[in-house]
Design a protein around this motif. Structure first.
Motif, short mmCIF file in Angstrom:
data_model
loop_
_atom_site.label_atom_id
_atom_site.label_comp_id
_atom_site.label_asym_id
_atom_site.label_seq_id
_atom_site.Cartn_x
_atom_site.Cartn_y
_atom_site.Cartn_z
N PHE A 137 12.34 39.53 79.55
CA PHE A 137 12.51 37.91 80.27
C PHE A 137 13.24 36.61 79.43
N ILE A 138 13.54 37.13 78.35
CA ILE A 138 14.72 36.40 77.40
C ILE A 138 15.51 36.45 78.18
N GLU A 139 15.94 37.74 77.78
CA GLU A 139 16.96 37.92 77.77
C GLU A 139 17.96 36.99 79.62
N VAL A 140 16.81 37.33 80.58
CA VAL A 140 17.49 36.92 81.92
C VAL A 140 17.33 35.77 81.83
N ILE A 141 16.11 35.27 81.55
CA ILE A 141 16.47 33.42 81.23
C ILE A 141 17.57 33.97 80.29
N ARG A 142 17.85 33.57 79.26
CA ARG A 142 18.69 33.23 78.73
C ARG A 142 20.33 33.73 79.71
N GLY A 143 20.18 34.72 80.06
CA GLY A 143 21.50 34.32 80.60
C GLY A 143 22.37 33.84 81.60
N VAL A 144 20.98 33.07 82.23
CA VAL A 144 21.81 32.51 83.76
C VAL A 144 21.68 31.10 83.04
N PRO A 145 22.31 30.77 83.45
CA PRO A 145 22.98 28.48 83.43
C PRO A 145 21.21 28.25 83.66
N LEU A 146 20.97 26.84 83.50
CA LEU A 146 19.70 26.56 83.35
C LEU A 146 19.99 25.45 84.88
N ILE A 147 21.70 25.70 85.64
CA ILE A 147 22.04 24.59 87.10
C ILE A 147 21.29 26.62 87.60
N VAL A 148 21.59 27.10 88.30
CA VAL A 148 20.90 28.28 88.47
C VAL A 148 19.41 28.68 88.89
N TRP A 149 18.65 28.42 87.35
CA TRP A 149 17.21 28.54 87.13
C TRP A 149 16.94 26.97 88.54
N LEU A 150 18.02 25.16 87.90
CA LEU A 150 17.21 24.76 88.54
C LEU A 150 17.47 24.96 90.45
N PHE A 151 18.75 25.34 90.77
CA PHE A 151 18.46 25.24 92.25
C PHE A 151 17.98 27.18 92.51
N THR A 152 17.10 27.87 91.82
CA THR A 152 16.14 28.66 92.05
C THR A 152 14.48 28.13 92.59
N ALA A 153 14.32 26.73 91.36
CA ALA A 153 13.31 26.71 91.27
C ALA A 153 13.29 25.59 93.49
N SER A 154 14.50 24.36 93.00
CA SER A 154 14.59 23.28 95.07
C SER A 154 14.53 24.47 95.71
N LEU A 155 15.91 25.64 96.03
CA LEU A 155 15.89 26.45 97.45
C LEU A 155 14.94 27.37 97.40
N LEU A 156 14.18 28.95 96.39
CA LEU A 156 13.85 29.57 96.53
C LEU A 156 12.30 29.92 96.12
N LEU A 157 11.60 28.63 95.66
CA LEU A 157 10.13 28.68 94.94
C LEU A 157 9.95 28.47 96.40
#
Lengths: 438, 410
Positions: free
Chosen positions: A271-291
């Motif tokens: 969990f820690i490594e995957v979250i830290r390895g990817v930029p926040l923007i990609v996570w935010l897009f994941t939240a808005s596009l993929l959730l």
């Protein structure tokens, strides 16, 4: 030797000499300037260059800022006023844009007649945070801090007052189970029950209860949607929620990563490594596009809530690494001493390990918080109107097309004040908690 | 025998799973595993359900379909007929380009600022403190947008360079800073050895690398000689010659010439066109990360205790040798790990390119490609994997380095 010496001394002074002032070159401003500015020719050169840099910067910025125009409706009008007063082409700030768009930069598109609610919420927030930050305040105020999240939620989003009450009741329920049923059925059973009962309550009872109460005694504020919230209010809401929620989650993750239990350990690491390895923007897009893909069909929840969840998960991974550093920095003797006292895992963590580890990790944790607060600006890319998003909108409007310095200086200064004071608070805390004598 | 033993003859009881520490950890792990599996299967079944409802499938075939969009900034051959996979590659190269440039400039800025912040000159150290605190406490996004606005709104248009008495002149007559970007001179080859320009530059790089390797050997030889005889042979002119001459001969052989940008029609032509998006992103990333690196460098230097310097002086080492042999190796051990993690942050922050329209991998693969093909799930997955692999590679390399320089303790 000493005898000959004694004979050669003809006279021994029998009174003290008055203490004299140090020589002029060894005291006061002269000494300071000599040591700090002119000690060698390289130093002299550096001083001259720095003075020139400071002069260039100040001679441009100070007149520009100080002579700024404070009242105008548009950039064109601003320029007219400037041409009138200072002559064409003078470099003068047009602060009028801040004045005219002040409310927008602060509240976004929150209904103007309801501005008192976020302002009141901010005051409540300050009162709630004060006893947490400063131990000298009365401890009773912490009860207010526990209630504050519900009050803040109600003030900002409005709606029926019974909803936050019903949700808060769930926590009371959990506490009551732990307190009263726990001793009867054992610690572990009590803990499980204290989690299961509130969850069941929230899932099946809280909604109807709040609805029923609202029907019986309608108390409420006009509801405001998340879409209307913007500006610094948005940044503060996301930042503060992220900070408050990510600290406990980060600590749990750090403990998981230090754990001997193989599966728990590996899950935390991944969990820690995957979250830290990817930029926040990609996570935010994941939240808005993929959730929507991952949740049952038909569920659709607030974009702002998604962002808060993502930001929380993101910064909790970073906090976990910081806390892990603190845990690893503790001498092994502390763990062994806790074991020797017969404390179980959670007690040894709570009473011995974590207080010391967290103290070591304070600078890192606060740095993560500062990073989180700065990162709230990234929500502009998924369509939320944070201060930078609003500044883009203002710059695109016909009245203020072509303005940029004034807006950016204002936004930058606001962020600077927030982040810098957070950093100073961490220094204060470090100093207060320092135990070794220096 | 006073050792504690379990009460005999009871056998295994179910309650031991919770109350016996030998089994409890097993129980907890199995329960956690089952919960995790349930969560995963729930997510996957939801995803399959949702994809079916939308009539989509899970397929990476779109990567080999023509992309149909153009990318204005690219280092490799690409046009709108190229595949989505190729577009992603262009984006990856652009990300790596800005990350590389940014890391280089940020290191230079950070080292200078970090050393100057320790300067005995009060003014200089205060100025550097203002730089560091100013950049660290303001969001990176604001700096990117601000520098981009500066580049586009306060620089002259190309037309300002026109005429007998132009409003603007080129820097040193070779660099043009305009609101459409910065034009710098390029080197072209008149008689290249390869038709593909990339291989020509690769050849130059290889020759340069060989020269540097030769210089290393030379210095090694000089050190050995010094250790054997006590006299260090003079080598600086060999080094200079070795560095310059082979590369220069190759460049002349390939007919290298400067291509200086000039005003052609309404715009500049010739030279290399650096777009404002690249420059704004590059400068903002470097200045921002430089502030963090400055703190790391300062901390590293302060971490070497003063006794080390004094001990080196007591041994009779000169200040330069002291720095090289005593202070720097120890400071480096403290500096390198956080430095690498700053490089990693810079690389991840380069995804803020979205703010200025720089075509990095997020804008191509994670932006236009997703919008055109409607494959959010696959695109985001690939994008995340790219960043993850990059981070893991760099942090893996960092771990190897760390263990090689770690203080050997008992």
């Amino acid at each position: 030797m000493s005898e000959t010496h004694a004979q050669t001394v003809a006279y021994v002074r029998d009174s003290m000499v008055e203490q004299r002032e140090p020589p002029l070159s060894q005291s006061g401003a002269y000494k300071w300037i000599h040591e700090n500015l002119l000690s060698s020719w390289v130093n002299v050169l550096l001083t001259i260059v720095s003075l020139w840099v400071i002069w260039v910067a100040l001679s441009h910025v100070v007149p520009w800022a100080a002579l700024g125009i404070w009242s105008a409706d548009s950039l064109a009008q601003c320029r007219e006023i400037r041409d009138e007063i200072y002559g064409a082409g003078a470099s003068v700030a047009c602060w009028a844009v801040i004045g005219e768009r002040w409310n927008q930069l602060l509240f976004g598109f929150y209904p103007p007649e309801l501005y008192w609610r976020p302002v009141l919420a901010f005051v409540v927030f300050l009162m709630a945070i004060a006893p947490v930050l400063f131990a000298s305040l009365p401890r009773k105020m912490l009860w207010g801090s526990l209630l504050a999240p519900f009050v803040l939620f109600w003030l900002i989003w409005g709606g029926s007052a019974w909803m936050p009450v019903a949700v808060a009741l769930g926590f009371v329920l959990g506490w009551a189970v732990l307190r009263f049923a726990g001793p009867a059925i054992g610690a572990l059973g009590g803990l499980i029950l204290a989690i299961v009962v509130p969850v069941l309550y929230w899932a099946f009872v809280a909604g109807p209860l709040a609805g029923g109460l609202a029907a019986a005694i309608p108390i409420g504020l006009e509801p405001v949607g998340s879409n209307d919230i913007g500006g610094f209010m948005l940044a503060t809401i996301i930042g503060v929620s992220g900070i408050v929620l990510s600290l406990p989650l980060g600590i749990v993750l750090a403990l998981g990563r230090q754990s001997d239990l193989f599966i728990i350990n590996k899950c935390s690491v991944i969990f820690i490594e995957v979250i830290r390895g990817v930029p926040l923007i990609v996570w935010l897009f994941t939240a808005s596009l993929l959730l929507n893909y991952f949740l049952p069909p038909g569920t659709n929840f607030d974009l702002m809530l998604r962002v808060i969840i993502m930001v929380t998960l993101f910064s909790s991974a970073y906090i976990a690494e910081v806390v892990r550093g603190g845990l690893a920095a503790l001498p092994k003797g502390q763990y062994e001493a806790a074991d020797a006292l017969g404390l179980d895992y959670w007690k040894s963590m709570r009473l011995i390990i974590l207080p010391q580890a967290l103290k070591i990790s304070i600078p890192g944790i606060v740095n993560t918080f500062i990073g989180l607060f700065k990162d709230t600006t990234l929500v502009v890319f998924i369509g939320l109107l944070d201060p930078i998003g609003l500044s883009n909108a203002i710059r695109a409007s016909t009245e203020w097309n072509g303005i940029y310095w004034e807006l950016f200086v204002f936004i930058g200064l606001c962020f600077f004040v927030f982040c810098f004071s957070m950093g100073r608070y961490s220094l204060f805390l470090e100093k207060k908690l320092r135990r070794e004598h220096r | 025998m006073t050792t504690m033993t379990d009460p005999p003859g009871q056998g295994f009881r179910l309650s031991q799973l919770i109350y016996d520490t030998r089994y409890r950890s097993m129980t907890i792990q199995v329960v956690a595993m089952i919960l995790l599996m349930l969560l995963f299967s729930w997510l996957v079944s939801n995803t399959i359900h949702n994809l079916q409802n939308l009539g989509k499938d899970f397929d990476f075939g779109f990567l080999s379909q023509p992309s149909g969009y153009d990318i204005n900034q690219r280092l490799i051959e690409y046009n709108s007929q190229s595949t989505h996979g190729r577009a992603a590659l262009v984006g990856i190269i652009n990300t790596v380009l800005v990350a590389f440039l940014g890391c280089a400039l940020a290191t230079v800025l950070g080292v200078i600022a970090g050393v100057l912040r320790l300067s005995s000159n009060w003014l200089v150290s205060r100025l550097m403190a203002v730089y560091v605190e100013g950049f660290r406490n303001v969001p990176l996004l604001l700096w990117i947008v601000l520098i981009f606005a500066l580049m586009t709104e306060s620089t002259p248009a190309p037309s300002a360079f026109r005429g007998e008495d132009p409003d603007s002149t080129m820097l040193f007559d070779v660099i043009a800073i305009t609101n459409r970007g910065v034009y710098i001179p390029a080197i072209h080859f008149g008689t290249p050895l390869f038709t593909n320009g990339f291989f020509n530059w690769l050849l130059v790089l290889i020759v340069l690398g060989a020269s540097i390797f030769g210089i290393q050997r030379l210095r090694h030889w000089a050190t050995e000689k010094q250790e054997a005889t006590g006299v260090r042979p003079t080598t600086w002119y060999f080094i200079l010659g070795l560095l310059v001459i082979p590369t220069a001969i190759l460049m002349v052989l390939m007919g290298a010439f400067w291509d200086i940008p000039s005003l052609q029609g309404f715009n500049f032509g010739g030279g290399i066109h650096l777009r404002n998006s690249l420059i704004a992103l590059w400068l903002a990333l470097s200045l921002y990360t430089g502030a963090f690196i400055a703190e790391i460098v300062r901390g590293g230097i302060l971490a070497v205790s003063k006794g080390q310097t004094e001990a080196a002086y007591a041994l009779g080492l000169r200040p330069g040798t002291t720095m090289n042999l005593v202070i720097l190796p120890q400071a480096m051990r403290v500096i390198i790990p956080p430095l690498i993690s700053q490089f990693l942050n810079l690389t991840k922050n380069s995804s803020l390119a979205i703010a200025v329209g720089y075509m990095d991998v997020r804008s191509t693969l994670g932006g236009i490609t997703i919008n055109q093909t409607g494959r959010e799930l696959e695109g985001m997955l690939l994008l995340g994997l790219f960043y993850l692999v990059l981070s893991l590679l760099i942090s893996g390399a960092m771990n190897i380095y760390n263990s090689s320089v770690k203080l050997k303790e008992r």
